[in-house]
Design a protein around this motif. Sequence first.
Motif, PDB file in Angstrom:
ATOM      1  N   UNK A  31       1.196  -1.529   0.693  1.00 13.82           N
ATOM      2  CA  UNK A  31      -0.066   0.015  -0.369  1.00 13.82           C
ATOM      3  C   UNK A  31       0.842   0.917   0.069  1.00 13.82           C
ATOM      4  N   UNK A  32       1.454   1.241   0.248  1.00 19.24           N
ATOM      5  CA  UNK A  32       2.802   2.182   1.068  1.00 19.24           C
ATOM      6  C   UNK A  32       3.547   2.348  -0.902  1.00 19.24           C
ATOM      7  N   UNK A  33       3.808   1.536  -1.375  1.00 21.82           N
ATOM      8  CA  UNK A  33       4.396   1.817  -2.609  1.00 21.82           C
ATOM      9  C   UNK A  33       3.740   2.663  -3.749  1.00 21.82           C
ATOM     10  N   UNK A  34       2.149   1.358  -3.617  1.00 20.23           N
ATOM     11  CA  UNK A  34       1.269   2.076  -4.715  1.00 20.23           C
ATOM     12  C   UNK A  34       0.852   3.979  -3.960  1.00 20.23           C
ATOM     13  N   UNK A  35       0.723   4.265  -2.406  1.00 18.69           N
ATOM     14  CA  UNK A  35       0.883   5.609  -2.749  1.00 18.69           C
ATOM     15  C   UNK A  35       1.782   6.917  -2.841  1.00 18.69           C
ATOM     16  N   UNK A  36       2.783   5.582  -2.797  1.00 20.46           N
ATOM     17  CA  UNK A  36       4.335   6.771  -3.175  1.00 20.46           C
ATOM     18  C   UNK A  36       4.179   6.868  -5.042  1.00 20.46           C
ATOM     19  N   UNK A  37       3.560   5.938  -5.270  1.00 19.62           N
ATOM     20  CA  UNK A  37       3.898   6.270  -6.834  1.00 19.62           C
ATOM     21  C   UNK A  37       2.619   7.384  -7.511  1.00 19.62           C
ATOM     22  N   UNK A  38       1.536   6.929  -6.524  1.00 12.41           N
ATOM     23  CA  UNK A  38       0.316   8.438  -7.176  1.00 12.41           C
ATOM     24  C   UNK A  38       0.101   9.119  -6.813  1.00 12.41           C
ATOM     25  N   UNK A  39       1.182   9.844  -5.692  1.00 12.88           N
ATOM     26  CA  UNK A  39       1.559  11.070  -4.986  1.00 12.88           C
ATOM     27  C   UNK A  39       2.227  11.947  -6.752  1.00 12.88           C
ATOM     28  N   UNK A  40       3.617  10.504  -7.134  1.00 17.11           N
ATOM     29  CA  UNK A  40       4.373  11.153  -8.087  1.00 17.11           C
ATOM     30  C   UNK A  40       3.949  11.070  -9.084  1.00 17.11           C
ATOM     31  N   UNK A  81      -6.890   1.584  -7.123  1.00 23.16           N
ATOM     32  CA  UNK A  81      -5.297   1.594  -6.532  1.00 23.16           C
ATOM     33  C   UNK A  81      -3.929   2.045  -7.228  1.00 23.16           C
ATOM     34  N   UNK A  82      -3.883   2.564  -8.740  1.00 21.85           N
ATOM     35  CA  UNK A  82      -2.935   2.705  -9.472  1.00 21.85           C
ATOM     36  C   UNK A  82      -2.091   2.157  -9.921  1.00 21.85           C
ATOM     37  N   UNK A  83      -2.699   0.268  -9.944  1.00 21.40           N
ATOM     38  CA  UNK A  83      -1.422  -0.303 -10.722  1.00 21.40           C
ATOM     39  C   UNK A  83      -0.286  -0.023 -11.259  1.00 21.40           C
ATOM     40  N   UNK A  84      -1.174   0.062 -12.532  1.00 22.18           N
ATOM     41  CA  UNK A  84      -0.529   0.271 -13.772  1.00 22.18           C
ATOM     42  C   UNK A  84       0.384   2.089 -13.970  1.00 22.18           C
ATOM     43  N   UNK A  85      -0.100   2.720 -13.386  1.00 22.19           N
ATOM     44  CA  UNK A  85       0.516   3.803 -12.758  1.00 22.19           C
ATOM     45  C   UNK A  85       2.031   2.814 -11.801  1.00 22.19           C
ATOM     46  N   UNK A  86       2.071   2.532 -11.156  1.00 19.80           N
ATOM     47  CA  UNK A  86       2.612   2.261  -9.817  1.00 19.80           C
ATOM     48  C   UNK A  86       4.060   1.218 -10.697  1.00 19.80           C
ATOM     49  N   UNK A  88       5.112   1.189 -14.225  1.00 20.29           N
ATOM     50  CA  UNK A  88       5.501   1.931 -15.189  1.00 20.29           C
ATOM     51  C   UNK A  88       6.748   2.811 -13.926  1.00 20.29           C
ATOM     52  N   UNK A  89       6.316   4.010 -12.915  1.00 22.14           N
ATOM     53  CA  UNK A  89       7.178   3.867 -11.806  1.00 22.14           C
ATOM     54  C   UNK A  89       7.979   3.001 -11.624  1.00 22.14           C
ATOM     55  N   UNK A  90       8.482   1.890 -11.009  1.00 19.10           N
ATOM     56  CA  UNK A  90       8.756   0.743 -10.878  1.00 19.10           C
ATOM     57  C   UNK A  90       9.546  -0.018 -11.846  1.00 19.10           C
ATOM     58  N   UNK A  91       9.153   0.233 -12.877  1.00 14.89           N
ATOM     59  CA  UNK A  91       9.783  -0.514 -13.989  1.00 14.89           C
ATOM     60  C   UNK A  91      10.994   0.326 -14.227  1.00 14.89           C
ATOM     61  N   UNK A  92      11.250   1.328 -14.047  1.00 12.34           N
ATOM     62  CA  UNK A  92      12.499   3.159 -14.084  1.00 12.34           C
ATOM     63  C   UNK A  92      13.403   2.594 -13.035  1.00 12.34           C
ATOM     64  N   UNK A  93      12.806   2.602 -11.973  1.00 11.28           N
ATOM     65  CA  UNK A  93      12.989   2.339 -10.551  1.00 11.28           C
ATOM     66  C   UNK A  93      14.493   1.224 -10.495  1.00 11.28           C
ATOM     67  N   UNK A  94      13.180   0.247 -11.448  1.00 13.45           N
ATOM     68  CA  UNK A  94      13.715  -1.144 -11.251  1.00 13.45           C
ATOM     69  C   UNK A  94      15.294  -1.394 -12.262  1.00 13.45           C
ATOM     70  N   UNK A  98      15.658   7.109 -11.831  1.00 13.03           N
ATOM     71  CA  UNK A  98      14.506   8.070 -11.718  1.00 13.03           C
ATOM     72  C   UNK A  98      13.435   7.689 -11.408  1.00 13.03           C
ATOM     73  N   UNK A  99      12.455   7.684 -11.142  1.00 22.51           N
ATOM     74  CA  UNK A  99      11.184   7.316 -11.043  1.00 22.51           C
ATOM     75  C   UNK A  99      10.103   8.158 -11.649  1.00 22.51           C
ATOM     76  N   UNK A 100      10.827   9.989 -11.777  1.00 23.11           N
ATOM     77  CA  UNK A 100      10.616  10.622 -12.079  1.00 23.11           C
ATOM     78  C   UNK A 100      10.292  10.663 -13.923  1.00 23.11           C
ATOM     79  N   UNK A 101      11.360  10.027 -14.964  1.00 23.21           N
ATOM     80  CA  UNK A 101      11.749   9.704 -15.748  1.00 23.21           C
ATOM     81  C   UNK A 101      10.352   8.967 -17.089  1.00 23.21           C
TER      82      UNK A 101
END
Length: 369
Positions: A31-40, A81-86, A88-94, A98-101
């Motif tokens: 839940x924290x990961x999803x929330x962080x990505x949604x906020x970004x 939940x924002x799974x798809x946007x998360x 994308x962010x985690x794909x960059x970070x992985x 930076x997740x912002x890209x």
Amino acid sequence: MSSSLSPVYAASVPAGAAAEVASHGHRAEVGGVLRRCRELVRPALVEAVGRLHPWTGEMAAHALGWCDAAGTPDPAASEGKGVRQALAVLGAEAVGADGGVAVAGAVAVELVHTFSLMHDDIMDGDALRRQRPAVWKAYGTGPAVLAGDALHSLAVHCLAEAPGPWTGDAVRRLCGALNALVCGQAEDLRFERRPWSGPGAVGMEQYRAMAEHKTGALLGCAVALGAVLGGAPSGTVAALERAGRHLGVAFQAVDDLLGIWGEPMVTGKPVHGDLRLRKKTYPVLAAVAGDGPAARELAVLLESPGPLDDAAVAHAAVLVEEAGGRAAAREEARRHLDAARHGLRGFALAPGAAGDLDALFASLLDRDW
């Protein structure tokens, strides 16, 4: 269109290798990961929707859970939940970026997901989405189609504006996923016209191919877009996309379970809704494919003329479970989650983001939403 899952799906994965989601703490972590990505992603998503015509923008905001059908902010509504946007962010970070890209990619896949739900509700005649009136029910069918089209166009536009040398590849991947999604939806609709038994019946491999396209294509695209925008090599991008596609098949199998046995206050859909519509979902197809008395009785019930009343639908749910459909769908989800996680081994992914991806993958097996 043939499935691209075969090489990984057939890989040697130990039986039952997937770990169960074990604890409340694990769920809180995801839940924290999803929330962080949604906020970004949220500021860019709001800015993108703000470009639309005020009316289509209002419908988009309703679909996204930001306002009610009168255009009034609705803090009680679910934004999903924002799974798809998360992804994308985690794909960059992985891949060490930076997740912002990945924000442009995250916005694009969220807009595509939203427009696909708008159109899906129209095609299925679903009046509710996340315990609120679906867009077509609140605004009308024509306006909902128009708003969906606007989000489709906006998604491609937003991604095409992403800075960097990999924008063209990213747009091509999104367009490929869009085509696959439409193919999957077309097959799903065609399944409705096919019989429950005999030569024209829907086979399990056909169902997997449909699920890969309808659900897996966008999940695979999401994580791949993050990797592409993060400058990852093609082999890593391909592995992440393949994992996302497996995740999509697992996601669809769990969605099928929720469509029969989900809690309406959580799913926002009526109990036994898919059975009432006689949808050819994985647990029902697996049950009908059996050779026991429950399977045979279920086939007769589903092939009977006229609508199914509450008692018949409740009995059908019991028969699906007795015939093994519920257990088969859960095992299908588990196998594809195993394959998704197995397919990422051997790639040099950033440990923190790889751990977040793995936790997100695992969490989907026991989701109730």
